[in-house]
Write a protein that holds these residues in place. Structure first.
Motif, PDB file in Angstrom:
ATOM      1  N   ASN A 241      51.386  46.251  25.299  1.00  0.00           N
ATOM      2  CA  ASN A 241      51.464  46.550  23.873  1.00  0.00           C
ATOM      3  C   ASN A 241      50.046  46.587  23.308  1.00  0.00           C
ATOM      4  OD1 ASN A 241      54.554  46.169  23.019  1.00  0.00           O
ATOM      5  ND2 ASN A 241      54.044  44.624  24.552  1.00  0.00           N
ATOM      6  N   THR A 242      49.871  47.236  22.169  1.00  0.00           N
ATOM      7  CA  THR A 242      48.547  47.328  21.561  1.00  0.00           C
ATOM      8  C   THR A 242      48.557  46.690  20.177  1.00  0.00           C
ATOM      9  OG1 THR A 242      48.031  49.382  22.726  1.00  0.00           O
ATOM     10  CG2 THR A 242      46.694  48.856  20.795  1.00  0.00           C
ATOM     11  N   ALA A 243      47.726  45.653  20.026  1.00  0.00           N
ATOM     12  CA  ALA A 243      47.495  45.031  18.725  1.00  0.00           C
ATOM     13  C   ALA A 243      46.264  45.657  18.097  1.00  0.00           C
ATOM     14  CB  ALA A 243      47.287  43.523  18.887  1.00  0.00           C
ATOM     15  N   HIS A 244      46.323  45.893  16.798  1.00  0.00           N
ATOM     16  CA  HIS A 244      45.214  46.514  16.071  1.00  0.00           C
ATOM     17  C   HIS A 244      45.081  45.768  14.747  1.00  0.00           C
ATOM     18  CE1 HIS A 244      43.481  50.496  14.192  1.00  0.00           C
ATOM     19  NE2 HIS A 244      42.606  49.507  14.202  1.00  0.00           N
ATOM     20  N   ILE A 245      43.921  45.181  14.521  1.00  0.00           N
ATOM     21  CA  ILE A 245      43.645  44.430  13.286  1.00  0.00           C
ATOM     22  C   ILE A 245      42.550  45.147  12.524  1.00  0.00           C
ATOM     23  CG2 ILE A 245      42.895  42.225  12.313  1.00  0.00           C
ATOM     24  CD1 ILE A 245      43.809  40.944  15.025  1.00  0.00           C
ATOM     25  N   VAL A 246      42.785  45.422  11.253  1.00  0.00           N
ATOM     26  CA  VAL A 246      41.797  46.066  10.388  1.00  0.00           C
ATOM     27  C   VAL A 246      41.486  45.126   9.238  1.00  0.00           C
ATOM     28  CG1 VAL A 246      41.252  48.077   8.963  1.00  0.00           C
ATOM     29  CG2 VAL A 246      42.791  48.323  10.941  1.00  0.00           C
TER      30      VAL A 246
ATOM     31  N   TYR B 281      31.968  38.375  13.117  1.00  0.00           N
ATOM     32  CA  TYR B 281      32.252  39.667  12.506  1.00  0.00           C
ATOM     33  C   TYR B 281      32.772  39.482  11.088  1.00  0.00           C
ATOM     34  CZ  TYR B 281      31.780  41.283  17.294  1.00  0.00           C
ATOM     35  OH  TYR B 281      31.287  41.555  18.541  1.00  0.00           O
ATOM     36  N   ALA B 282      32.374  40.411  10.209  1.00  0.00           N
ATOM     37  CA  ALA B 282      32.793  40.377   8.804  1.00  0.00           C
ATOM     38  C   ALA B 282      33.834  41.470   8.561  1.00  0.00           C
ATOM     39  CB  ALA B 282      31.591  40.542   7.886  1.00  0.00           C
ATOM     40  N   ASN B 283      33.404  42.713   8.328  1.00  0.00           N
ATOM     41  CA  ASN B 283      34.314  43.855   8.195  1.00  0.00           C
ATOM     42  C   ASN B 283      34.424  44.545   9.552  1.00  0.00           C
ATOM     43  OD1 ASN B 283      34.808  43.634   5.347  1.00  0.00           O
ATOM     44  ND2 ASN B 283      32.726  44.391   5.017  1.00  0.00           N
ATOM     45  N   PHE B 284      35.647  44.732  10.017  1.00  0.00           N
ATOM     46  CA  PHE B 284      35.808  45.214  11.392  1.00  0.00           C
ATOM     47  C   PHE B 284      37.204  45.780  11.618  1.00  0.00           C
ATOM     48  CE2 PHE B 284      37.510  40.970  11.304  1.00  0.00           C
ATOM     49  CZ  PHE B 284      38.630  41.040  12.121  1.00  0.00           C
ATOM     50  N   GLU B 285      37.332  46.491  12.735  1.00  0.00           N
ATOM     51  CA  GLU B 285      38.614  46.824  13.348  1.00  0.00           C
ATOM     52  C   GLU B 285      38.567  46.320  14.781  1.00  0.00           C
ATOM     53  OE1 GLU B 285      40.560  50.665  12.846  1.00  0.00           O
ATOM     54  OE2 GLU B 285      38.905  51.244  11.508  1.00  0.00           O
ATOM     55  N   MET B 286      39.655  45.762  15.239  1.00  0.00           N
ATOM     56  CA  MET B 286      39.750  45.253  16.602  1.00  0.00           C
ATOM     57  C   MET B 286      41.031  45.765  17.245  1.00  0.00           C
ATOM     58  SD  MET B 286      40.074  41.272  17.814  1.00  0.00           S
ATOM     59  CE  MET B 286      39.915  40.772  19.544  1.00  0.00           C
ATOM     60  N   LYS B 287      40.908  46.253  18.481  1.00  0.00           N
ATOM     61  CA  LYS B 287      42.083  46.665  19.244  1.00  0.00           C
ATOM     62  C   LYS B 287      42.141  45.872  20.544  1.00  0.00           C
ATOM     63  CE  LYS B 287      42.221  51.488  17.638  1.00  0.00           C
ATOM     64  NZ  LYS B 287      42.128  52.917  18.060  1.00  0.00           N
ATOM     65  N   VAL B 288      43.342  45.434  20.897  1.00  0.00           N
ATOM     66  CA  VAL B 288      43.552  44.676  22.125  1.00  0.00           C
ATOM     67  C   VAL B 288      44.886  45.094  22.730  1.00  0.00           C
ATOM     68  CG1 VAL B 288      43.715  42.397  23.187  1.00  0.00           C
ATOM     69  CG2 VAL B 288      42.386  42.678  21.087  1.00  0.00           C
ATOM     70  N   ASP B 289      44.896  45.448  24.002  1.00  0.00           N
ATOM     71  CA  ASP B 289      46.153  45.618  24.722  1.00  0.00           C
ATOM     72  C   ASP B 289      46.560  44.259  25.282  1.00  0.00           C
ATOM     73  OD1 ASP B 289      46.039  48.283  24.169  1.00  0.00           O
ATOM     74  OD2 ASP B 289      45.487  48.913  26.192  1.00  0.00           O
TER      75      ASP B 289
END
Length: 459
Positions: free
Chosen positions: A386-391, A303-311
């Motif tokens: 908990n929720t991690a979110h990477i943009v 992945y290049a440009n992305f958003e990722m969410k993980v609980d």
């Protein structure tokens, strides 16, 4: 008494008996509910948010719209977990409103804004009254697009009745005795009940009244009084929400198989060290070593440009991480694969919280060994999710924790390169600068669990 009179009397008696039984049954059904509004005062309630007004008149709570103010809520002083709630409401043909349940406000979350489940009051042509909206979080969880019966059940400019059941991870609603929503979601187990006067914007009309009455509920023996629903439940665990689908999100993990993932240093998924059970992906405890058991796992795609969410959920003293822009060919030796890392850590118990090339740069949510996360961040207790979110868009990167941004930086900037030059990554070529890379969940020898792993890619 002649036969005709006798038959007439029997029909009258039978009809009267049926009516009596129906009334009796109705009264018996309501006996288990107790008032949550005394019909005279707002004792036990308080306002939150905007400046719309609330008052009491003729046994009704009346909320009135006010211009140039955000959503205003009348909330219970007490918090509730499981309950059955019934109430009547009335609004005009345009004023959106709602009933908040299991909702909260906290200083760390967006300056104390009210957030949580909302049973929608929607007098518009869309007619989603009784649907479930996640206020100031995930938006629509159970819209009524596929429930025309509930859409038709709403009575414009008239009194309507809600029944709301919140028991365990299940929320069910009825509007005027018609099943409206059936949601299975475990994000929030406790919170207040609140009535909403929605903000009206520049085109809205101030002075419009929204009314509620007969607000009753029960918090005990709920299984005895819970009603079954014929609706197919919407389950949010390892699924995309209504608004996520519209926004182009995709599942990175299906909640059942290893499809789309492999070992970081393997061609296939590790045969040991990881477990899939009840929709949860867990890296198992193996003594705290870095990538010494099953090893890290990575996405098969890059992945290049992305958003990722993980609980994620940690255990006491646990260490793990979510890495991005990973090059699995870079480190074939011992230890973890190399990439930028969203740190997952028990800050109170793990010694890494006090280590790092830069102060605090190994605490939870930090860009590992480079940038410390905001110290005002909120981490839920051990054993809770908990929720991690990477943009990451055009080299602008953000880390979020539980809906709040906790750091941001620019990949390749002068400041970034300076930080790398003074970190453990200084000897790795082009560290953090790759155009694309794998996403990674780390095996650091501690039990850490993951679910709801989602991705949104940008061209």
């Amino acid at each position: 008494m002649n036969i005709k009179k006798q038959h007439g009397y029997l029909r009258y008696f039978s009809f009267s008996l049926i009516i009596t039984l129906l009334v009796s049954c109705g009264e018996e059904k309501k006996d288990y509910l107790t008032t949550i509004f005394d019909g005279k005062t707002l004792n036990g309630w308080h306002t939150l948010g905007g400046e719309a007004t609330y008052g009491v008149e003729n046994g009704e709570i009346i909320g009135t719209t006010v211009a140039n103010t955000p959503n205003t809520f009348l909330a219970t002083d007490s918090l509730y977990t499981d309950f059955i709630l019934e109430l009547d409401f009335k609004t005009d043909s345009v004023s959106n409103s709602g009933v908040q349940i299991r909702s909260n406000t906290a200083p760390w979350y967006r300056d104390g804004i009210v957030h949580g489940y909302q049973v929608e009051i929607d007098p518009s042509k869309r007619a989603w009254s009784g649907g479930i909206y996640d206020e100031k979080r995930r938006k629509w969880l159970y819209p009524l697009e596929e429930n025309p019966a509930a859409q038709k059940a709403y009575k414009p400019n008239d009194w309507n009745h809600y029944r709301i059941e919140a028991i365990g991870d299940t929320i069910k609603t009825w509007i005027n005795d018609v099943p409206a929503a059936h949601l299975i979601d475990d994000m929030t187990a406790e919170g207040f009940i609140a009535l909403q006067v929605h903000s009206i914007g520049k085109k809205g009309k101030p002075g419009v009244e929204i009314k509620w009455r007969n607000i009753e509920f029960i918090t005990e023996n709920l299984e005895q009084y819970s009603m079954s629903s014929p609706l197919t439940p919407v389950v949010t665990k390892n699924q995309l929400t209504y608004d996520e689908k519209k926004a182009g999100w995709e599942l990175l993990w299906d909640g059942k198989t290893t499809d789309g993932w492999r070992g970081a240093k393997l061609e296939t998924f590790p045969e040991q060290g990881w477990e899939i059970k009840d929709g949860i992906l867990s890296v198992l405890a193996s003594g705290g070593g870095e990538s010494t058991a099953g090893g890290d796992i990575v996405t098969e795609k890059m992945y290049a440009n992305f958003e990722m969410k993980v609980d994620f959920k940690i255990t006491e003293g646990a260490n793990s991480g979510i890495k991005y822009y990973v090059d699995t060919e870079l480190n074939k030796g011992e230890g973890s694969s190399i990439g930028l890392e969203y740190q997952i850590l028990d800050d109170e118990r793990h010694p890494d919280a006090k280590l790092g090339s830069h102060d605090g740069s190994r605490t939870v949510g930090s860009l590992y060994d480079l940038i410390q996360a905001d110290t005002n961040k909120h981490m839920n207790p051990i054993g809770e999710w908990n929720t991690a979110h990477i943009v990451s868009k055009d080299n602008q990167v953000e880390h979020w924790l539980n809906g709040v941004k906790i750091l941001e930086y620019e990949r390749g900037s002068e400041d970034f390169l300076k930080l790398v030059s003074k970190s453990k990554y200084k000897d790795w070529p082009n560290f953090g600068l790759y155009e694309q890379g794998n996403l990674l969940l780390q095996d650091h020898g501690d039990l850490v669990s993951f679910k709801n792993i989602k991705i949104k890619s940008y061209e």
